[in-house]
Design a protein around this motif. Structure first.
Motif, PDB file in Angstrom:
ATOM      1  N   MET A   1       0.843  -1.178   0.000  1.00 11.19           N
ATOM      2  CA  MET A   1       0.000   0.000   0.000  1.00 11.19           C
ATOM      3  C   MET A   1       0.889   1.243   0.000  1.00 11.19           C
ATOM      4  SD  MET A   1      -2.711   1.200   2.888  1.00 11.19           S
ATOM      5  CE  MET A   1      -3.834   2.505   2.529  1.00 11.19           C
ATOM      6  N   ASN A   2       0.568   2.174  -0.868  1.00 13.67           N
ATOM      7  CA  ASN A   2       1.284   3.437  -0.927  1.00 13.67           C
ATOM      8  C   ASN A   2       0.657   4.421   0.049  1.00 13.67           C
ATOM      9  OD1 ASN A   2       3.017   2.559  -2.971  1.00 13.67           O
ATOM     10  ND2 ASN A   2       1.497   3.030  -4.526  1.00 13.67           N
ATOM     11  N   ILE A   3       1.513   5.102   0.801  1.00 10.58           N
ATOM     12  CA  ILE A   3       1.054   6.098   1.756  1.00 10.58           C
ATOM     13  C   ILE A   3       1.850   7.387   1.552  1.00 10.58           C
ATOM     14  CG2 ILE A   3       0.251   4.432   3.467  1.00 10.58           C
ATOM     15  CD1 ILE A   3       2.841   4.943   5.043  1.00 10.58           C
ATOM     16  N   GLN A   4       1.348   8.467   2.119  1.00 13.99           N
ATOM     17  CA  GLN A   4       2.053   9.746   2.096  1.00 13.99           C
ATOM     18  C   GLN A   4       2.288  10.197   3.522  1.00 13.99           C
ATOM     19  OE1 GLN A   4      -0.197  12.551  -0.251  1.00 13.99           O
ATOM     20  NE2 GLN A   4       1.130  12.172  -1.999  1.00 13.99           N
ATOM     21  N   LEU A   5       3.512  10.645   3.778  1.00 18.03           N
ATOM     22  CA  LEU A   5       3.857  11.226   5.055  1.00 18.03           C
ATOM     23  C   LEU A   5       3.994  12.725   4.841  1.00 18.03           C
ATOM     24  CD1 LEU A   5       6.848   8.867   5.984  1.00 18.03           C
ATOM     25  CD2 LEU A   5       4.417   8.459   6.336  1.00 18.03           C
ATOM     26  N   THR A   6       3.461  13.499   5.742  1.00 24.55           N
ATOM     27  CA  THR A   6       3.713  14.935   5.739  1.00 24.55           C
ATOM     28  C   THR A   6       4.553  15.192   6.976  1.00 24.55           C
ATOM     29  OG1 THR A   6       1.632  15.363   4.607  1.00 24.55           O
ATOM     30  CG2 THR A   6       2.700  17.241   5.663  1.00 24.55           C
ATOM     31  N   ILE A   7       5.814  15.513   6.738  1.00 28.64           N
ATOM     32  CA  ILE A   7       6.795  15.688   7.806  1.00 28.64           C
ATOM     33  C   ILE A   7       7.092  17.177   7.906  1.00 28.64           C
ATOM     34  CG2 ILE A   7       9.107  15.108   8.605  1.00 28.64           C
ATOM     35  CD1 ILE A   7       8.914  12.606   6.740  1.00 28.64           C
ATOM     36  N   ASP A   8       6.615  17.793   8.980  1.00 30.02           N
ATOM     37  CA  ASP A   8       6.807  19.236   9.172  1.00 30.02           C
ATOM     38  C   ASP A   8       6.464  20.029   7.906  1.00 30.02           C
ATOM     39  OD1 ASP A   8       7.538  18.901  11.830  1.00 30.02           O
ATOM     40  OD2 ASP A   8       9.667  18.811  11.383  1.00 30.02           O
ATOM     41  N   GLY A   9       5.334  19.672   7.279  1.00 28.62           N
ATOM     42  CA  GLY A   9       4.847  20.396   6.113  1.00 28.62           C
ATOM     43  C   GLY A   9       5.353  19.912   4.765  1.00 28.62           C
ATOM     44  N   HIS A  10       6.271  18.944   4.737  1.00 24.84           N
ATOM     45  CA  HIS A  10       6.823  18.422   3.484  1.00 24.84           C
ATOM     46  C   HIS A  10       6.276  17.020   3.218  1.00 24.84           C
ATOM     47  CE1 HIS A  10       9.769  21.670   3.264  1.00 24.84           C
ATOM     48  NE2 HIS A  10       9.902  21.519   4.564  1.00 24.84           N
TER      49      HIS A  10
ATOM     50  N   GLU B   1      -1.144   9.300   5.740  1.00 25.87           N
ATOM     51  CA  GLU B   1      -2.418   9.027   5.102  1.00 25.87           C
ATOM     52  C   GLU B   1      -2.228   8.144   3.881  1.00 25.87           C
ATOM     53  OE1 GLU B   1      -3.988  12.903   4.102  1.00 25.87           O
ATOM     54  OE2 GLU B   1      -1.987  13.568   3.568  1.00 25.87           O
ATOM     55  N   ALA B   2      -3.291   7.496   3.458  1.00 28.67           N
ATOM     56  CA  ALA B   2      -3.236   6.693   2.250  1.00 28.67           C
ATOM     57  C   ALA B   2      -2.979   7.604   1.066  1.00 28.67           C
ATOM     58  CB  ALA B   2      -4.553   5.933   2.057  1.00 28.67           C
ATOM     59  N   ALA B   3      -2.160   7.147   0.125  1.00 25.52           N
ATOM     60  CA  ALA B   3      -1.877   7.918  -1.083  1.00 25.52           C
ATOM     61  C   ALA B   3      -3.106   7.915  -1.965  1.00 25.52           C
ATOM     62  CB  ALA B   3      -0.677   7.349  -1.818  1.00 25.52           C
TER      63      ALA B   3
ATOM     64  N   VAL C   1       6.202  13.304   1.670  1.00 25.39           N
ATOM     65  CA  VAL C   1       7.156  12.249   1.345  1.00 25.39           C
ATOM     66  C   VAL C   1       6.353  10.979   1.079  1.00 25.39           C
ATOM     67  CG1 VAL C   1       9.059  10.863   2.237  1.00 25.39           C
ATOM     68  CG2 VAL C   1       8.920  13.276   2.829  1.00 25.39           C
ATOM     69  N   ASP C   2       6.711  10.249   0.027  1.00 25.69           N
ATOM     70  CA  ASP C   2       6.043   8.987  -0.276  1.00 25.69           C
ATOM     71  C   ASP C   2       6.652   7.853   0.529  1.00 25.69           C
ATOM     72  OD1 ASP C   2       4.342  10.127  -2.197  1.00 25.69           O
ATOM     73  OD2 ASP C   2       5.844   9.882  -3.773  1.00 25.69           O
TER      74      ASP C   2
ATOM     75  N   ASP D   1      10.146   6.190   0.779  1.00 23.73           N
ATOM     76  CA  ASP D   1      10.702   6.161  -0.563  1.00 23.73           C
ATOM     77  C   ASP D   1      11.592   7.380  -0.786  1.00 23.73           C
ATOM     78  OD1 ASP D   1       9.069   3.933  -0.967  1.00 23.73           O
ATOM     79  OD2 ASP D   1       7.463   5.123  -1.861  1.00 23.73           O
ATOM     80  N   GLY D   2      12.642   7.198  -1.575  1.00 20.08           N
ATOM     81  CA  GLY D   2      13.482   8.331  -1.972  1.00 20.08           C
ATOM     82  C   GLY D   2      14.194   8.997  -0.820  1.00 20.08           C
ATOM     83  N   GLY D   3      14.289  10.330  -0.877  1.00 24.79           N
ATOM     84  CA  GLY D   3      15.082  11.087   0.072  1.00 24.79           C
ATOM     85  C   GLY D   3      14.363  11.576   1.310  1.00 24.79           C
ATOM     86  N   GLY D   4      13.216  11.040   1.629  1.00 26.30           N
ATOM     87  CA  GLY D   4      12.470  11.519   2.785  1.00 26.30           C
ATOM     88  C   GLY D   4      13.083  11.201   4.124  1.00 26.30           C
ATOM     89  N   THR D   5      14.005  10.261   4.163  1.00 29.28           N
ATOM     90  CA  THR D   5      14.609   9.847   5.422  1.00 29.28           C
ATOM     91  C   THR D   5      15.321  11.005   6.119  1.00 29.28           C
ATOM     92  OG1 THR D   5      14.883   7.614   4.575  1.00 29.28           O
ATOM     93  CG2 THR D   5      16.196   8.194   6.484  1.00 29.28           C
TER      94      THR D   5
END
Length: 116
Positions: free
Chosen positions: A1-10, A113-115, A12-13, A97-101
């Motif tokens: 399942m793909n989700i989206q994180l919003t980290i301090d307003g940014h 939240e769910a993508a 990230v997948d 995913d990617g550079g969100g770490t």
């Protein structure tokens, strides 16, 4: 399942795996939590309830980018650095995913939240 994180307003997948714990976590979404640092390796947040950990491995060694659940404390763990040893009762839920770490190291708040 793909989700989206919003980290301090940014945004990230991230992707959840197909474990019982990850499916149970997905049922809690959307979710917003304050984060705190733990051992300068991960950001943690407490979940509103325990997750189903049936079928989880005995111990895993977390890597930077892992989203995990630590069953004894009932918290979500978002790793921004590799763990230094296998951890019992840690269940990997998925990966950023990617550079969100990099954003996790200083994050104070997260929305998951769910993508769409």
């Amino acid at each position: 399942m793909n989700i989206q994180l919003t980290i301090d307003g940014h945004r990230v997948d991230a992707t959840l795996n197909d474990s019982a714990a990850a499916r149970d976590f997905a049922a809690l979404l959307p979710l917003t939590r304050d984060l705190e640092d733990f051992h300068q390796t991960e950001r943690i947040a407490y979940l509103p309830r325990e997750l189903d950990t049936s079928g989880a491995p005995d111990a895993v060694e977390p890597k930077a980018g892992d989203l995990a659940y630590y069953a004894p404390w009932g918290n979500l763990a978002l790793f921004y650095r590799d763990g230094d040893s296998p951890s019992a009762s840690l269940v990997i839920l998925g990966r950023v995913d990617g550079g969100g770490t990099d954003r996790l190291a200083t994050a104070d708040r997260i929305t998951i939240e769910a993508a769409s």
